[in-house]
Structures are given as structure tokens and as C-alpha cells.
Design an enzyme around this catalytic site. Structure first.
Site, PDB file in Angstrom:
ATOM      1  N   GLU A  58     -11.278  70.907  63.055  1.00  0.00           N
ATOM      2  CA  GLU A  58     -12.898  70.273  62.613  1.00  0.00           C
ATOM      3  C   GLU A  58     -13.946  70.905  62.252  1.00  0.00           C
ATOM      4  O   GLU A  58     -14.812  70.215  62.154  1.00  0.00           O
ATOM      5  CB  GLU A  58     -12.192  69.771  64.865  1.00  0.00           C
ATOM      6  CG  GLU A  58     -14.219  68.698  63.798  1.00  0.00           C
ATOM      7  CD  GLU A  58     -14.645  68.199  65.355  1.00  0.00           C
ATOM      8  OE1 GLU A  58     -15.363  67.520  65.951  1.00  0.00           O
ATOM      9  OE2 GLU A  58     -13.558  68.336  66.579  1.00  0.00           O
ATOM     10  N   ALA A  84      -5.222  72.796  65.917  1.00  0.00           N
ATOM     11  CA  ALA A  84      -5.812  73.929  64.234  1.00  0.00           C
ATOM     12  C   ALA A  84      -5.457  75.229  64.429  1.00  0.00           C
ATOM     13  O   ALA A  84      -4.554  75.813  63.797  1.00  0.00           O
ATOM     14  CB  ALA A  84      -7.321  73.247  63.563  1.00  0.00           C
ATOM     15  N   ARG A 142     -13.197  53.280  62.641  1.00  0.00           N
ATOM     16  CA  ARG A 142     -13.531  53.200  63.841  1.00  0.00           C
ATOM     17  C   ARG A 142     -15.089  53.167  63.600  1.00  0.00           C
ATOM     18  O   ARG A 142     -15.999  53.246  64.358  1.00  0.00           O
ATOM     19  CB  ARG A 142     -13.585  54.293  64.910  1.00  0.00           C
ATOM     20  CG  ARG A 142     -12.237  54.967  65.124  1.00  0.00           C
ATOM     21  CD  ARG A 142     -12.209  56.756  64.958  1.00  0.00           C
ATOM     22  NE  ARG A 142     -10.691  56.600  65.844  1.00  0.00           N
ATOM     23  CZ  ARG A 142     -10.705  57.715  67.057  1.00  0.00           C
ATOM     24  NH1 ARG A 142     -11.039  58.688  66.386  1.00  0.00           N
ATOM     25  NH2 ARG A 142      -9.353  57.927  67.372  1.00  0.00           N
ATOM     26  N   ASN A 195     -10.791  70.108  73.135  1.00  0.00           N
ATOM     27  CA  ASN A 195     -11.003  69.355  73.421  1.00  0.00           C
ATOM     28  C   ASN A 195      -9.046  68.200  72.918  1.00  0.00           C
ATOM     29  O   ASN A 195      -8.869  66.874  73.058  1.00  0.00           O
ATOM     30  CB  ASN A 195     -11.448  68.776  71.914  1.00  0.00           C
ATOM     31  CG  ASN A 195     -13.279  68.552  71.970  1.00  0.00           C
ATOM     32  OD1 ASN A 195     -13.439  68.057  73.442  1.00  0.00           O
ATOM     33  ND2 ASN A 195     -13.661  68.643  71.173  1.00  0.00           N
ATOM     34  N   GLY A 208      -5.659  61.773  72.618  1.00  0.00           N
ATOM     35  CA  GLY A 208      -4.760  61.791  72.939  1.00  0.00           C
ATOM     36  C   GLY A 208      -3.658  61.544  72.332  1.00  0.00           C
ATOM     37  O   GLY A 208      -2.760  60.364  73.088  1.00  0.00           O
ATOM     38  N   GLY A 209      -3.130  62.712  72.266  1.00  0.00           N
ATOM     39  CA  GLY A 209      -1.658  62.761  71.543  1.00  0.00           C
ATOM     40  C   GLY A 209      -1.312  61.683  70.585  1.00  0.00           C
ATOM     41  O   GLY A 209       0.172  62.118  69.970  1.00  0.00           O
TER      42      GLY A 209
END
Length: 520
Positions: free
Chosen positions: A479, A61, A340, A88, A93-94
């Protein structure tokens, strides 16, 4: 700050009987260390340095915001309290969820923004902010191409992550967020963005109208040493963009929101992912939303620290191409492609009579694991175990061998039938797993992502708790914001959110009329 100004500010605070107290730190200082947000007339404040836009945080971001703003002609400074950039995002994980991408078209996958919105709304249990959700999903395809224009490269195949109706996930060739962070850093440098690490936010500077016009920061800060560094005032003619991430590593604060998230639960986040920047925004009136919605990563392993090697292996191999079983029964107990939250909640129920974890085992065969880039590393550190036969696999983990073999047989029948009668798992890409060798990993969730943060509007402006109107000059992205994901974030949507909302914040902030500020 000059002595005269400090005296003026101190006198004003005393007369008003209550200045705004701020918890010191961008994302990691002790709660006992306090500072004051500065409020004074614009003409009275003299800054040590002035730019158009200050971006706090250097992940997806923050870097997207900085680069987008610079591309619109703004002078930009990015600060990060840690010694390296990326936060982070660099260890992410890209993987990026993209609706209606060119690769989907090439592979014959039918997708749409509407479908992605629906998937995220379902995973979020209907708690999502619909306007922000649409903003993110609408921006994924164009932002993917923008990333490519700056050197980001993707693997030539789509992935189907849990909770998504169709394969829509792209992943960097590095299988890491570093594959996005590095190109963005390079592009930002080329646009003369000032990149400052070990600079820690202390508080905001506001003018007489309550508009944010800069920050007080500590330079040469050494995390987590609260008293390190020296203070400077940095002015922002157009605004401050907060892209400071979540607070998954702030154990006291996350326990306030979710008491069960004790120190016994590891986190995938870097050490600086704490709540102090969030608190600074709240102290000047920002409205916090969904702070108790904290996600556990269901692909992690108890046999390694942090994100580790199991996360990528389970994401790309076990979940799409294998199964997960309870070691006591050898049986599946949930839908491996659920969102998740559903998967993490299911895994966390595997406990003995004393409440201690009974770690489930996820596994697939060589065909299912062929695209898992962390396989060799996981095996090197004994996080991932190899077995030639199911009997050997059962012995490794203490699983009843006959029950395990029967479960594999039942699973293969379900794959051939195209229907999972037990748990309703999507079967489009399910793999028949008959021949070894087998690759397996113990699983237990880790604290991963904070769905909550400050409330923003579609212009990325932070909204006031009382008025629900923008705090002028204060923007947020990624986030650090709340409401987009609701109760649970779908995999690969963090990159999507970070890049799209970061670019939006950068563009919106850069479009503001500059205010005149004075240098010391």
C-alpha cells in the site's frame, strides 16, 4: 553517529544552503517534529549496525519482502514502529484474490490472469498502471502456493467478492490476515531475519551519489510519543524496502487529499497508519501518485469501532447472499456485488434533509449467514440483529414492513429468473431468501485503503519525481506504492498486491551488488 560526522554533515548542509528536511516518523509522529536526511560520502559514514536489507513495515508486503530476500541469501532486518508486528495486515480479513487457482480448477470456475487484470482495470476506472497491474495478477497463483509452503491455510471454498467477474477469492481459515502474518513471522525467524519492533524511521542516509544506503531510526520508540526513543544509524548494503502501508488514520493528511474525509468518518486501520513514511520518501524525491484516491469500505457498520465484526459478516453473508435496503423505503438502491467504490458511494447518498446519515440495513437469512464466522460475536455486541420474521426485522429498524416484504418477494423472483433488472447484479451465486430467521446489520462506510503512494517500476524501485528514474537503493511494496489499483481497489486484492509486490521487492533488492559500509 560520531560527533565528527555530525559536524561534517552540519557544515555541508550549511554550505549547500538547503539540506533535505524530513518529517520525523515511520507512520505517526506530529508534523512539527522535523529531522534531516543525512547525505555524506560513504567512507565518512559509520553505522551502528549494518545488514544487507532493511525492510520498514511488517505487514503482508514487508514480511513477504523480508522472507523472499532471506531465501535468496540476504541478511535482513525488519523494523516496525508499533509494539506488535503486522500492522493493518494482522487485522485484515485474510482474503486473497488468486487468478486461475487450483481450487478454481477443482470447482470448475474458469478464470485467467487476463480476466483479473480486466476486472481490476474496470474497478480502477482505467487509472491503473498496466505493467504493475499485470505483475500483481501474474504473481497471485505462484504466491498463493508460496504462502502455503510456509504454513498458510485456506478455507476449502471460493468466495465471490464485489467487482470480480468470477469467484476467485481464497480466505484464511482464521478469517483474518493474522493467518498469513503469523506463518510469515515464523518463517522469517527461521531464516534469521532480525525483527525489531518499536523502531521508528527518522530519515534516510544517502551517499555522495544520492543512493540510499541506510536509515536513521529511533529505537525504544513509544508511539505516538514523538520525542521517545534514541537514535541509531542502520546501514543497508543492498537497499531499503519501504512497506509502510497507507495513511487512512492520518486525518489531517487525508483531508488534504479528500476534504470530505473528516474525523466524522471512522477508519478500519490501526492507529499507526499515517503519512509520515510517505512524506520521508517524497522528501528525497519520490514521485507520489493518486494520493487523493482513498477507498471507503462499504461493508462496515456505524455500531462498532474499526474493522469490527460487521465487515466479515457483510463480506461473506450479506453481499453475496442477501440484499441491502434503504430503511425509509424498504427498497434496494444499488448492486450489492458492484466494486467497493460504487457501493460505498451509493451508501453515502443515504442522508436526511439535514445531511445526516440514514443508515441502510443489509440482511440475509440463516442459509446465507452459515459461513459467517463473526456472526456470534456480532450478535453478542448487538451489531448484528436477529429476527424470526420480516415483520420483526422491519420493526427492529423502522422499515415499512409491507415494502420490505415486497422487496424480498421481488428479489427472489429475480434470483429465479437469473436476472437483476434493477441494478444488474451478477446472479451466479445469488440466494433465494424466503425463510427466516433473518440476520441484519446497519451499514456505513469507513476509510479503509489508500490507492495512492509512491511510483515504482516493475523492479519495485521507487522512481524520482523529476527524472522518473530509480532512486538507487530505495524500493517500495504494498500500500505504500501507488498506481496499481487506480481509482478503486477490488476486495481481496490488497493481500495479492502485498505478497506479490513484497516478494518482488525482496527478490530485486537481494539481487543487487552489496556496497561496503563501515561500523562505528
Amino acid at each position: 553517529m560520531t560527533k565528527q560526522l555530525r559536524d561534517q554533515v552540519s557544515r555541508r548542509r550549511f554550505l549547500k544552503g538547503g539540506a533535505t528536511l524530513g518529517i520525523s516518523g515511520l507512520a505517526g509522529l506530529s508534523l512539527s517534529t522535523q529531522a534531516q536526511s543525512i547525505s555524506a560520502k560513504t567512507t565518512e559514514i559509520k553505522f551502528d549496525e549494518i545488514v544487507d536489507i532493511i525492510v520498514v513495515g511488517s505487514g503482508f508486503a514487508g514480511l513477504s519482502a523480508a522472507l523472499q530476500a532471506a531465501e535468496k541469501g540476504a541478511s535482513v532486518m525488519v523494523i516496525d514502529k508499533m509494539p506488535v508486528f503486522g500492522g493493518n495486515s494482522a487485522i485484515n480479513g485474510g482474503a486473497m484474490a488468486v487468478a486461475d487457482s487450483k481450487l478454481q480448477h477443482a470447482k470448475g470456475v474458469k478464470d485467467s490472469v487476463t480476466l483479473m487484470v480486466s476486472d481490476m482495470f474496470k474497478a480502477g476506472r482505467g487509472m491503473n498502471d498496466p505493467q504493475m497491474l499485470k505483475l500483481v495478477c501474474n504473481g497471485t497463483s505462484e504466491s498463493q502456493q508460496w504462502l502455503e509452503s510456509h504454513g498458510v491455510r485456506w478455507k476449502p471454498f471460493l468466495q465471490h467478492f464485489g467487482g470480480h467477474s468470477v469467484p476467485r477469492v481464497l480466505q484464511t481459515i482464521e478469517s483474518s490476515g493474522a493467518g498469513i502474518v503469523r506463518p510469515l513471522l515464523k518463517a522469517a525467524k527461521a531464516k534469521n531475519v532480525a525483527l525489531r519492533n518499536q523502531v521508528n524511521l527518522v530519515g534516510f542516509v544517502k551517499n555522495e551519489q544520492g543512493h540510499v544506503i541506510g536509515i536513521e531510526a529511533k529505537e525504544e520508540f513509544h508511539f505516538p510519543r514523538a520525542n521517545s526513543g534514541h537514535k541509531r544509524l542502520i546501514g543497508a548494503r543492498k537497499g531499503v524496502i519501504m512497506a509502510t502501508g497507507g495513511f487512512s488514520r492520518d486525518i489531517p493528511y487525508r483531508q488534504i487529499q479528500q476534504p470530505k474525509l473528516t474525523a466524522e468518518l471512522d477508519s478500519t486501520n490501526h492507529a499507526g497508519a499515517t503519512a509520515d513514511a510517505l512524506k520521508q520518501m517524497m522528501l528525497i524525491g519520490a514521485n507520489p501518485v493518486h494520493l487523493d484516491q482513498i477507498q471507503l469500505g462499504p461493508w462496515a457498520s456505524p455500531d462498532e469501532k474499526g474493522f469490527g465484526t460487521a465487515s466479515q459478516f457483510n463480506t461473506i453473508a450479506t453481499y453475496p447472499s442477501g440484499i441491502v435496503v434503504d430503511v425509509r423505503t424498504g427498497k434496494r438502491f444499488f448492486n450489492e456485488l458492484a466494486d467497493r467504490k460504487e457501493r460505498a458511494d451509493a451508501i453515502m447518498t443515504r442522508r436526511d434533509d439535514d445531511g445526516k446519515p440514514v443508515y441502510p440495513v443489509g440482511f440475509t437469512n440463516a442459509e446465507g449467514a452459515k459461513k459467517a464466522q463473526t456472526l456470534a460475536w456480532g450478535m453478542k455486541y448487538n451489531v448484528i440483529q436477529k429476527a424470526e420474521t420480516l415483520d420483526e426485522l422491519a420493526k427492529l429498524y423502522g422499515i415499512p414492513a409491507d415494502a420490505l416484504k415486497q422487496q424480498v418477494t421481488d428479489w427472489n423472483k429475480a434470483v429465479r429468473a437469473g436476472h437483476d433488472a434493477e441494478f444488474g447484479r451478477p446472479m451466479q451465486k445469488a440466494l433465494v431468501i424466503e425463510q427466516g430467521p433473518w440476520y441484519a446489520v446497519r451499514m456505513w462506510p469507513k476509510v479503509h485503503y489508500c490507492m495512492g503512494g509512491v511510483r515504482v517500476n516493475t523492479q519495485s524501485q521507487v522512481l524520482d519525481l523529476i527524472t522518473d528514474k530509480p532512486i538507487i537503493g530505495l524500493f517500495a511494496a504494498g500500500e505504500a506504492t501507488g498506481g496499481i489499483h487506480g481509482a478503486s481497489r477490488l476486495g481481496a486484492c490488497a493481500v495479492a498486491e502485498g505478497v506479490v509486490t513484497g516478494r518482488n521487492a525482496g527478490s530485486q533488492c537481494a539481487s543487487r551488488t552489496s556496497i561496503k559500509l563501515k561500523l562505528a
